[in-house]
Design a protein around this motif. Structure first.
Motif, PDB file in Angstrom:
ATOM      1  N   ASP A 558      12.788   0.231  -5.793  1.00  0.00           N
ATOM      2  CA  ASP A 558      11.452   0.628  -6.234  1.00  0.00           C
ATOM      3  C   ASP A 558      10.372   0.198  -5.240  1.00  0.00           C
ATOM      4  O   ASP A 558       9.185   0.290  -5.525  1.00  0.00           O
ATOM      5  N   GLY A 559      10.800  -0.297  -4.061  1.00  0.00           N
ATOM      6  CA  GLY A 559       9.824  -0.700  -3.056  1.00  0.00           C
ATOM      7  C   GLY A 559       9.381  -2.151  -3.182  1.00  0.00           C
ATOM      8  O   GLY A 559       8.625  -2.632  -2.352  1.00  0.00           O
ATOM      9  N   LEU A 606       4.756  -6.800  -2.544  1.00  0.00           N
ATOM     10  CA  LEU A 606       4.382  -7.161  -1.177  1.00  0.00           C
ATOM     11  C   LEU A 606       3.332  -8.267  -1.155  1.00  0.00           C
ATOM     12  O   LEU A 606       3.470  -9.264  -0.441  1.00  0.00           O
ATOM     13  N   HIS A 805      -0.324  -4.197  -0.841  1.00  0.00           N
ATOM     14  CA  HIS A 805       0.106  -2.806  -0.960  1.00  0.00           C
ATOM     15  C   HIS A 805      -0.901  -1.881  -0.284  1.00  0.00           C
ATOM     16  O   HIS A 805      -0.542  -0.950   0.413  1.00  0.00           O
ATOM     17  N   PHE A 806      -2.205  -2.162  -0.501  1.00  0.00           N
ATOM     18  CA  PHE A 806      -3.241  -1.337   0.127  1.00  0.00           C
ATOM     19  C   PHE A 806      -4.013  -2.170   1.123  1.00  0.00           C
ATOM     20  O   PHE A 806      -4.363  -3.319   0.848  1.00  0.00           O
ATOM     21  N   ILE A 807      -4.351  -1.561   2.251  1.00  0.00           N
ATOM     22  CA  ILE A 807      -5.128  -2.265   3.260  1.00  0.00           C
ATOM     23  C   ILE A 807      -6.589  -2.347   2.814  1.00  0.00           C
ATOM     24  O   ILE A 807      -7.336  -3.224   3.230  1.00  0.00           O
ATOM     25  N   SER A 809      -7.728  -2.185  -0.611  1.00  0.00           N
ATOM     26  CA  SER A 809      -7.962  -2.396  -2.040  1.00  0.00           C
ATOM     27  C   SER A 809      -7.039  -3.497  -2.540  1.00  0.00           C
ATOM     28  O   SER A 809      -5.925  -3.668  -2.039  1.00  0.00           O
ATOM     29  N   ALA A 811      -5.821  -3.381  -5.437  1.00  0.00           N
ATOM     30  CA  ALA A 811      -4.984  -2.779  -6.476  1.00  0.00           C
ATOM     31  C   ALA A 811      -3.507  -2.876  -6.078  1.00  0.00           C
ATOM     32  O   ALA A 811      -3.180  -3.122  -4.923  1.00  0.00           O
ATOM     33  N   ASP A 813       0.633  -1.178  -6.627  1.00  0.00           N
ATOM     34  CA  ASP A 813       1.318   0.101  -6.809  1.00  0.00           C
ATOM     35  C   ASP A 813       1.438   0.401  -8.304  1.00  0.00           C
ATOM     36  O   ASP A 813       2.025  -0.376  -9.049  1.00  0.00           O
ATOM     37  N   ASP A 814       0.884   1.547  -8.725  1.00  0.00           N
ATOM     38  CA  ASP A 814       0.900   1.828 -10.173  1.00  0.00           C
ATOM     39  C   ASP A 814       2.193   2.505 -10.612  1.00  0.00           C
ATOM     40  O   ASP A 814       2.356   2.864 -11.759  1.00  0.00           O
ATOM     41  N   LYS A 815       3.124   2.697  -9.700  1.00  0.00           N
ATOM     42  CA  LYS A 815       4.354   3.388 -10.080  1.00  0.00           C
ATOM     43  C   LYS A 815       5.442   2.436 -10.590  1.00  0.00           C
ATOM     44  O   LYS A 815       6.474   2.861 -11.085  1.00  0.00           O
TER      45      LYS A 815
ATOM     46  N   GLN B  12     -16.347   2.067  -1.053  1.00  0.00           N
ATOM     47  CA  GLN B  12     -15.269   2.417  -1.954  1.00  0.00           C
ATOM     48  C   GLN B  12     -15.660   3.373  -3.086  1.00  0.00           C
ATOM     49  O   GLN B  12     -14.979   4.362  -3.316  1.00  0.00           O
ATOM     50  N   CYS B  36      -0.871   1.206   4.111  1.00  0.00           N
ATOM     51  CA  CYS B  36      -1.141   2.134   3.025  1.00  0.00           C
ATOM     52  C   CYS B  36      -2.580   1.935   2.571  1.00  0.00           C
ATOM     53  O   CYS B  36      -3.029   0.795   2.443  1.00  0.00           O
ATOM     54  N   GLN B  43      -2.347   7.469  -2.661  1.00  0.00           N
ATOM     55  CA  GLN B  43      -1.784   6.514  -1.706  1.00  0.00           C
ATOM     56  C   GLN B  43      -1.520   7.234  -0.387  1.00  0.00           C
ATOM     57  O   GLN B  43      -0.702   8.142  -0.319  1.00  0.00           O
ATOM     58  N   ALA B  67       9.682   6.201  -4.421  1.00  0.00           N
ATOM     59  CA  ALA B  67       8.862   4.993  -4.415  1.00  0.00           C
ATOM     60  C   ALA B  67       7.761   5.135  -3.360  1.00  0.00           C
ATOM     61  O   ALA B  67       7.878   5.909  -2.407  1.00  0.00           O
ATOM     62  N   VAL B  69       6.492   3.913  -0.441  1.00  0.00           N
ATOM     63  CA  VAL B  69       6.934   2.991   0.616  1.00  0.00           C
ATOM     64  C   VAL B  69       6.817   3.527   2.038  1.00  0.00           C
ATOM     65  O   VAL B  69       7.117   2.793   2.983  1.00  0.00           O
ATOM     66  N   ARG B  72       5.766   1.747   5.269  1.00  0.00           N
ATOM     67  CA  ARG B  72       6.574   0.639   5.787  1.00  0.00           C
ATOM     68  C   ARG B  72       7.775   1.116   6.605  1.00  0.00           C
ATOM     69  O   ARG B  72       8.674   0.346   6.921  1.00  0.00           O
TER      70      ARG B  72
END
Lengths: 840, 126
Positions: A558-559, A606, A805-807, A809, A811, A813-815, B12, B36, B43, B67, B69, B72
């Motif tokens: 799932d990353g 991450l 996960h985000f550069i 934000s 937030a 990953d919502d998945k 933002q 990302c 995303q 996923a 990803v 990466r």
């Protein structure tokens, strides 16, 4: 033109195959499928693997994402109850309605439960769906003895399931022998003996009359001959009945004993309605195997697409492993053809039974039975299906004389039209064509032709055809690393070493082309690290690092990542174990003990990795390099410090070796172990480097492997003192680093090494190449430049910035979605994370 | 660095259509790696390929592995096409077209991207 509306009732293996086939034929269809089961199609043929640890996800054939992406509407947990053949509308139990232009019934079959008094009691079950397996598992928990009613193919699979669940298992069969449909009397008898040797009791010619309360167990089964058997649970596997009730209710023609009547195009008696698979009756026959069902799916899809194809019966030959016993049956296995003659080979010592049934004139194969050794199945089936002339001495086909020669002759003699894979209808010609287009291994062949991706039964034969074609093309293997370097890994390692190159860019400029890729970049990163051992995330190296190295953790499906701190030799203080537990608890990490005597913590996102590692390093841990092609662990047994039998301190040696070689990047991962005595509790002979204590020192084993292709290590040197042991391992490892191919474990490296073990001894012990000093110096450099990569990373704010996960934000990953299982969380599977959509 | 963060914060909220949105400093994107970014709720994987001196942006979602990803993955070229390899199962996606080289039925969304005033910017054409 608007799309044709296709409604498929039933999403089993055949219904799903129909949808796949139709999708391939074009996009002019609006497909909707209904299933009364809670999940999309799964592999019922492999159902028994569920008890060996397969999950519903492993068995899945269809998934919701693929359906959705292909525009296939699906409804689960709902059953089609009504068909209005005039208005062309189906209606479900829940009241959903769907209009069709073409309706396909793929309702399958249900297990037949004989009309026996008491058969409806609790713990009397059937074996067909994943839900059935769950019920069987639950019932087995409260049972000690289980009986399977039915000694056919499925019955024996069910018996295996009960045996796997730990029950004393019986098989009760009405006929005088097991697998009465497929085997002759002698074959059935041998199968019975083999199965009884495994502890399963077989009772033939038993007609069950009633299931009543038992004395010693839950139930007592009373048989017509006056005998009885006590059991706690009963599993019925006495054949199948086509699910034709829907068709029957709406006046479609059905057979006297069930089954929806179809013609050669799989059309039923109703306009625009097709039936395929086990619910369909063709020429008075039901086909209870998946391959004919797949053929029907193909024919129906072709007919709807306006193409020409017809179903004209199917071969019912089968090969399978029942309770660990190989069994195969081809064609007229019981010699019922008038004038048929046979050849029989019986080996009572090895318990083999093989029989060929040939035509009256001896020129053609009519059928065969194989028990215990089914090697000949592929060749025999081809002889039968292609109606080929038998060789002069047909007995050679089953006699244990140079089977290889027969096999080779068999493959070359096959016509190009010979069907090799019946699941996906792949011919010998298709395979040869794929090889001519560049397929040179089974992976490529499977990807291009789909051969052997169904039941897998044809894998050996497909490989023979491929190998034979490769040989006839005179294919020479190209050892270039990839399209960017016309060199092997070994040659590149020499170039890096001799020219003292320090970056991938330099190497690419000097002897490569293009930008590089995911093959050459990690391979070169590994070579550079083996010699220079710089921090792997410097600007020069970071872009070369593979999936796991680039974030110093192991990416999961799932990353998210798993985290594995080093536990040298598997020795850990209670305080450190507690610290591990606290970190896992704080970040809700799924925790599992690995086979390498350490602890794996799963599900870290991450952005959590730096904080997790900060705490682990504070608690005294270092990175475990589980993410790298590098030394993993040195496993140990407890050795002479505690064990009554230990002769050396294996734990201390394991810790010393692990601390010496930790961080060593190599062509593939490296595993080691140290056992404190000859009992070998650390399983050192299955490792790349294995050390076993003797009264006088250490025996060194090299190039062993566990995993996919197990290999026992070779004894390399005996009774070594500590210093010599380490010196030999230094030399061996650096020689491996220098000369191995990319991702080549030491086991394969040694097998490919010209001169083999003897040569390796000459290089490492006798120093015949005069390189040992160099090899030792290289190792000394690597050992001297070790750093914990996580410690370095935590001290570098710029590197840490990448760990989110985000550069732009904070937030996440919502998945990501999780479910609880056995007290911990695990990733939700696709079915769990996406709710069924209502299409109508 | 705090300046950059503040600038991002300002930019933002709800960018208008067809606007260039800064996602990070160019210096934050190490050579031959990806990051990302969250742009208008999507995303976006952004890559810095140093040999071709180019920046690329595609969807971060790997449709085969299922996923988020792709940022990466390893950059490279296959037959002169600039690609990223999925870190999960190693399929290659073209950074120019978003097409999957191994499974043509998958094609990822691509985004206009540029370096402007030392910042990496993605255009919000949604």
């Amino acid at each position: 033109m608007s799309k044709q509306r296709i409604v498929v009732v039933g999403n089993g293996m055949v219904g799903h195959r129909f949808i796949e086939t139709l999708l391939q034929s074009g996009d002019g269809y609006d497909i909707t499928t209904f299933s009364e089961e809670p999940r999309l199609a799964y592999d019922r043929v492999q159902l028994s693997t569920y008890f060996a640890g397969s999950t519903a996800a492993d068995l899945a054939l269809a998934d919701t994402d693929t359906y959705r992406n292909s525009g296939v509407n699906y409804v689960l947990d709902d059953k089609v109850e009504q068909i209005d053949v005039q208005a062309r509308v189906v209606t479900t139990t829940a009241g959903r309605r769907a209009t069709y232009d073409k309706l396909v019934l793929a309702t399958g079959s249900s297990p037949f439960v004989p009309p026996i008094a008491g058969a409806d009691r609790p713990h009397c079950l059937v074996y067909r769906t994943i839900e059935d397996l769950e019920a069987i598992t639950a019932s087995a928990r409260d049972s000690a003895v289980g009986v399977v009613v039915g000694g056919g193919l499925l019955g024996l699979e069910a018996a295996n399931a009960l045996k796997e669940l730990g029950l004393k298992t019986h098989v009760v069969e009405f006929a005088p022998r097991l697998m009465a449909v497929q085997l002759d009397a002698d074959g059935g008898e041998l199968l019975r003996r083999k199965i009884e040797a495994l502890g399963v009791e077989v009772h033939t010619e038993k007609n069950t009359r009633a299931i009543v309360a038992g004395d010693r167990h839950r139930y007592r089964m009373n048989f017509a001959d006056g005998s009885h058997l006590e059991t706690d649970m009963v599993l019925f596997s006495a054949g199948i009945r086509p699910r034709d009730e829907l068709a029957r209710r709406h006046g479609l023609a059905v057979g006297e004993r069930g089954g929806i009547v179809i013609d050669n195009y799989c059309r039923t008696s109703a306009d625009a309605v097709y039936a395929i698979g086990e619910c369909a009756l063709w020429d008075g026959r039901i086909f209870g195997l998946v391959a004919p069902g797949y053929q029907m799916a193909k024919v129906a899809a072709a007919h709807i697409a306006g193409a020409d194809a017809s179903f004209t019966g199917a071969d019912m030959s089968t090969k399978l492993k029942l309770l660990g016993v190989d069994v195969a049956s081809i064609g007229d296995a019981r010699a019922q053809t008038p004038g048929a003659k046979s050849y029989t080979y019986i080996d009572e010592v090895e318990q083999l039974y093989k029989r060929l049934i040939v035509s009256a004139d001896g020129s053609r194969l009519l059928g065969a039975v194989l028990v215990g050794d089914v090697e000949a199945y592929g060749n025999l089936l081809q002889l039968k299906l292609n109606d080929m002339a038998l060789p002069d001495n047909p007995e050679g086909l089953i006699l244990p004389v140079s089977p290889g020669a027969v096999a080779a002759e068999g493959v070359d003699a096959l016509p190009a039209t010979a069907q090799i894979c019946s699941c996906f209808d792949v011919s010998k010609g298709d395979i040869c064509g794929a090889v001519q287009n560049g397929c040179a291994d089974m992976g490529a062949l499977k990807a291009q032709t789909s051969a052997s991706t169904g039941c897998g039964g044809c894998a050996a034969l497909a490989k023979q055809v491929m190998d034979s074609e490769l040989a006839s093309l005179g294919v020479a293997v190209n050892n270039h690393l990839c399209e960017h370097f016309a060199y092997s890994r070994r040659e590149l390692a020499d170039i890096v070493r001799v020219k003292k190159l320090a970056t991938f860019g330099q190497l690419l400029d000097q002897c490569g082309s293009g930008l590089g890729c995911d093959i050459c970049k990690p391979a070169v990163a590994s070579i550079l690290a083996s010699y220079e051992n710089e921090y792997v995330l410097t600007d020069d190296h970071i872009g070369l690092q593979d999936t796991n190295d680039i974030f110093l953790a192991n990416m999961q499906k799932d990353g998210t990542y798993s985290v594995v701190p080093r536990v040298p030799g598997g020795e850990i203080t209670p305080q450190k174990l507690i610290a591990l537990g606290q970190v896992a608890d704080e970040y809700k990490l799924y925790t599992k003990i690995t086979g390498a005597q350490r602890v794996d913590l799963f599900g870290a996102q991450l952005h959590e990795l730096p904080a997790i590692w900060g705490k682990l390093i504070d608690a005294g841990f270092e990175t475990g390099h589980a993410y790298g092609k590098a030394l993993r662990t040195v496993k140990s047994c407890v050795g002479s410090t505690w064990c009554r039998y230990g002769v050396q301190d294996s734990v201390a040696m394991a810790i010393a070796l692990e601390n010496r070689y930790k961080g060593l990047r190599s062509p593939h991962k490296l595993k080691m172990a140290v056992s404190g005595c000859t009992r070998e509790c650390a399983e050192a002979q299955s490792k790349d480097v294995g050390v076993i204590a003797t009264e006088r020192g250490w025996n060194l084993y090299v190039c062993g492997n566990g995993g996919m292709r197990p290999r026992h290590g070779d004894l390399f040197a005996i009774d070594l003192d500590d210093e010599t042991l380490v010196r030999y391992i230094d030399r061996l490892l650096m020689f491996y680093v220098r000369t191995a191919d990319r991702l080549q474990r030491t086991s394969v490296w040694l097998e490919k090494l010209e001169g083999g073990l003897e040569y390796l001894r000459e290089v490492v012990i006798a120093d015949t190449l005069g390189i040992c000093e160099e090899l030792e110096a290289e190792m000394t450099k690597v050992v001297g430049t070790y750093q914990c990569e996580w410690k370095t990373t935590l001290g570098n704010p710029r590197k840490l910035k990448r760990f989110s996960h985000f550069i732009n934000s904070g937030a996440t990953d919502d998945k990501l979605a999780y479910v609880q299982e056995r007290g911990q969380r695990r990733p939700a599977d696709r079915e769990e994370s996406i709710k069924t959509i209502n299409v109508l | 660095m705090s300046e950059a963060v503040m600038r991002q914060r300002r930019q933002q909220p709800a960018p208008a259509r067809d606007q260039w949105v800064s996602v990070c400093r160019a210096a934050d994107l190490a050579p031959d790696t990806g990051v990302c970014a969250l742009v208008n709720g999507e995303q976006v994987a952004i890559f810095n390929e140093s040999r071709s001196r180019s920046v690329y942006a595609i969807s971060n979602y790997d449709p085969i592995g299922g996923a988020n990803v792709l940022s990466r993955g390893i950059l490279g070229s296959i037959d002169d096409e600039v690609v990223v390899a999925s870190p999960l199962y190693k399929q290659h996606f073209s950074l120019l077209t978003g097409a999957c080289l191994e499974q043509a039925e998958h094609r990822l969304k691509i985004y206009p991207v540029r370096i402007h005033d030392g910042e990496i910017q993605v255009q919000t054409v949604f």
